[in-house]
Design a protein around this motif. Sequence first.
Motif, PDB file in Angstrom:
ATOM      1  N   THR A 196       0.871  -1.148   0.216  1.00 36.09           N
ATOM      2  CA  THR A 196       0.091   0.002   0.032  1.00 36.09           C
ATOM      3  C   THR A 196       0.975   1.279   0.077  1.00 36.09           C
ATOM      4  O   THR A 196       0.613   2.137  -0.806  1.00 36.09           O
ATOM      5  CB  THR A 196      -0.908   0.003   1.310  1.00 36.09           C
ATOM      6  N   ILE A 197       2.124   1.240   0.924  1.00 36.60           N
ATOM      7  CA  ILE A 197       2.735   2.430   0.794  1.00 36.60           C
ATOM      8  C   ILE A 197       3.399   2.616  -0.506  1.00 36.60           C
ATOM      9  O   ILE A 197       3.483   3.722  -0.918  1.00 36.60           O
ATOM     10  CB  ILE A 197       3.927   2.396   2.031  1.00 36.60           C
ATOM     11  N   LYS A 198       4.028   1.577  -1.093  1.00 35.08           N
ATOM     12  CA  LYS A 198       4.507   1.672  -2.443  1.00 35.08           C
ATOM     13  C   LYS A 198       3.673   2.282  -3.472  1.00 35.08           C
ATOM     14  O   LYS A 198       4.004   2.917  -4.187  1.00 35.08           O
ATOM     15  CB  LYS A 198       5.158   0.203  -2.736  1.00 35.08           C
ATOM     16  N   LYS A 199       2.387   1.710  -3.439  1.00 30.80           N
ATOM     17  CA  LYS A 199       1.299   2.247  -4.574  1.00 30.80           C
ATOM     18  C   LYS A 199       1.118   3.535  -4.144  1.00 30.80           C
ATOM     19  O   LYS A 199       1.066   4.461  -5.284  1.00 30.80           O
ATOM     20  CB  LYS A 199       0.161   1.235  -4.417  1.00 30.80           C
ATOM     21  N   ALA A 200       0.890   3.917  -3.071  1.00 33.88           N
ATOM     22  CA  ALA A 200       0.634   5.300  -2.698  1.00 33.88           C
ATOM     23  C   ALA A 200       1.816   6.256  -3.332  1.00 33.88           C
ATOM     24  O   ALA A 200       1.474   7.561  -3.826  1.00 33.88           O
ATOM     25  CB  ALA A 200       0.275   5.475  -1.030  1.00 33.88           C
ATOM     26  N   HIS A 201       2.847   5.976  -3.051  1.00 29.39           N
ATOM     27  CA  HIS A 201       4.179   6.799  -3.644  1.00 29.39           C
ATOM     28  C   HIS A 201       4.145   6.868  -5.074  1.00 29.39           C
ATOM     29  O   HIS A 201       4.439   8.031  -5.452  1.00 29.39           O
ATOM     30  CB  HIS A 201       5.469   5.965  -3.119  1.00 29.39           C
ATOM     31  N   GLU A 202       3.708   5.815  -5.652  1.00 32.67           N
ATOM     32  CA  GLU A 202       3.402   5.807  -7.262  1.00 32.67           C
ATOM     33  C   GLU A 202       2.451   6.690  -7.688  1.00 32.67           C
ATOM     34  O   GLU A 202       2.723   7.331  -8.744  1.00 32.67           O
ATOM     35  CB  GLU A 202       3.359   4.423  -7.663  1.00 32.67           C
ATOM     36  N   LEU A 203       1.391   6.813  -6.941  1.00 37.48           N
ATOM     37  CA  LEU A 203       0.306   7.691  -7.185  1.00 37.48           C
ATOM     38  C   LEU A 203       0.593   9.102  -7.210  1.00 37.48           C
ATOM     39  O   LEU A 203       0.435   9.792  -7.909  1.00 37.48           O
ATOM     40  CB  LEU A 203      -1.129   7.205  -6.499  1.00 37.48           C
ATOM     41  N   ILE A 204       1.247   9.299  -5.956  1.00 34.94           N
ATOM     42  CA  ILE A 204       1.780  10.705  -5.606  1.00 34.94           C
ATOM     43  C   ILE A 204       2.561  11.047  -6.486  1.00 34.94           C
ATOM     44  O   ILE A 204       2.653  12.377  -7.132  1.00 34.94           O
ATOM     45  CB  ILE A 204       2.212  10.941  -4.290  1.00 34.94           C
ATOM     46  N   ALA A 205       3.424  10.434  -6.950  1.00 35.56           N
ATOM     47  CA  ALA A 205       4.513  10.472  -8.053  1.00 35.56           C
ATOM     48  C   ALA A 205       3.994  11.026  -9.309  1.00 35.56           C
ATOM     49  O   ALA A 205       4.527  12.090 -10.168  1.00 35.56           O
ATOM     50  CB  ALA A 205       5.497   9.581  -8.014  1.00 35.56           C
ATOM     51  N   GLN A 206       2.911  10.400  -9.853  1.00 36.10           N
ATOM     52  CA  GLN A 206       2.087  10.667 -10.813  1.00 36.10           C
ATOM     53  C   GLN A 206       1.482  12.063 -11.079  1.00 36.10           C
ATOM     54  O   GLN A 206       1.853  12.694 -11.731  1.00 36.10           O
ATOM     55  CB  GLN A 206       1.234   9.666 -11.316  1.00 36.10           C
ATOM     56  N   TYR A 207       1.026  12.232 -10.007  1.00 38.71           N
ATOM     57  CA  TYR A 207       0.400  13.704  -9.730  1.00 38.71           C
ATOM     58  C   TYR A 207       1.276  14.742  -9.576  1.00 38.71           C
ATOM     59  O   TYR A 207       1.254  15.906 -10.235  1.00 38.71           O
ATOM     60  CB  TYR A 207      -0.438  13.585  -8.340  1.00 38.71           C
ATOM     61  N   GLU A 208       2.373  14.427  -8.906  1.00 40.11           N
ATOM     62  CA  GLU A 208       3.582  15.623  -8.889  1.00 40.11           C
ATOM     63  C   GLU A 208       4.130  15.782 -10.164  1.00 40.11           C
ATOM     64  O   GLU A 208       4.475  17.043 -10.739  1.00 40.11           O
ATOM     65  CB  GLU A 208       4.426  15.131  -7.697  1.00 40.11           C
ATOM     66  N   ALA A 209       4.437  14.697 -11.177  1.00 40.32           N
ATOM     67  CA  ALA A 209       4.947  14.845 -12.270  1.00 40.32           C
ATOM     68  C   ALA A 209       3.874  15.691 -13.199  1.00 40.32           C
ATOM     69  O   ALA A 209       4.287  16.247 -14.217  1.00 40.32           O
ATOM     70  CB  ALA A 209       4.999  13.356 -13.000  1.00 40.32           C
ATOM     71  N   ALA A 210       2.625  15.857 -13.164  1.00 46.80           N
ATOM     72  CA  ALA A 210       1.650  16.700 -13.636  1.00 46.80           C
ATOM     73  C   ALA A 210       1.560  17.742 -12.970  1.00 46.80           C
ATOM     74  O   ALA A 210       0.668  18.943 -13.351  1.00 46.80           O
ATOM     75  CB  ALA A 210       0.242  15.768 -13.739  1.00 46.80           C
ATOM     76  N   GLY A 211       2.264  18.152 -12.073  1.00 48.10           N
ATOM     77  CA  GLY A 211       2.207  19.568 -11.384  1.00 48.10           C
ATOM     78  C   GLY A 211       1.328  19.730 -10.545  1.00 48.10           C
ATOM     79  O   GLY A 211       1.066  20.787 -10.090  1.00 48.10           O
TER      80      GLY A 211
END
Length: 334
Positions: A112-127
């Motif tokens: 769950t922690i790993k998946k959350a990091h991946e989701l946040i990274a996608q949002y941050e990559a989109a600004g």
Amino acid sequence: MSSNLLEQLRKMTVVVADTGDIQAIAQFKPQDATTNPSLITAAAQMPEYQEIVDQTLLKAKSDLGAGASQEDILTRAFDRLAVAFGLKILEIIPGRVSTEVDARLSYDTEGTIKKAHELIAQYEAAGIAKERILIKIASTWEGIRAAEVLEKEGIHCNLTLLFGIHQAIACAEAGITLISPFVGRILDWYKKDTGRDSYPAAEDPGVLSVTKIYNYYKKFGYKTEVMGASFRNIGEITELAGCDLLTISPQLLTELQGSTTELPRKLDPAKATAMTIEKIAVDKASYDKMHASDRMASEKLDEGIKGFTKALETLEQLLAERLKKLEEKAAVGV
């Protein structure tokens, strides 16, 4: 002319749209929005969102390269689709969007922690700053522990599939940003268990559960916000007027907008602090004991995880069929 119920509700409660339908969100202009696998699956099948689906699939395939398995492509595509809808929603609302972790990770803290990091990274990559995202996680003991770690990292969480006071207390003690107790699903369980057709709104078991949690939080000064969810009728909503947040479907938002009756405040932090409420200590052993003894909470949590998992599998099947069509088009140069 009297203001409608929705306008009155907004004066005491943050109204959140419970939908993946971007057009509905634009219509009602909520502060925040929540999605889940079932809502994303429904939205992904609407003709107006096919372009988002197609772009997401092609990007997932491109990212992983020619040798990627279909399973890996579909997993990547689901995450990207959830974020794609989240990004569209964030263009409309001023607040936060909730994006859900794969329900199949509900008992996997590290996953769950790993998946959350991946989701946040996608949002941050989109600004998009992480402050505008709530990571939705099922309120299992393992999910709560994952959310506790994420909160310490500054990643805010929305603990969902919450049915019992033990889950709520564990979330508050873990410093979770927000919880989503499921009003309508609790009502569903009690109707089935008792054979009753209905309950008056003030006696609705889901309403009583959220009221109990809200009063407990305010009595003991927890910062975790309470967002009532999963409503079956507007009576449940009006009985929770004053709750920190309420996430409401477009259908019920329309009903609220169409009524001009008076809406008194039902939940009040000042009244809660004056109540006599026993403080309950919740650790792993007591959580497990309370969960096992609460038939409704244990059954509905299990059912909810299975339901979201099924929605994910349905969406993956839809995405697989869509990907096949896109590949066939590409092969003939269309």
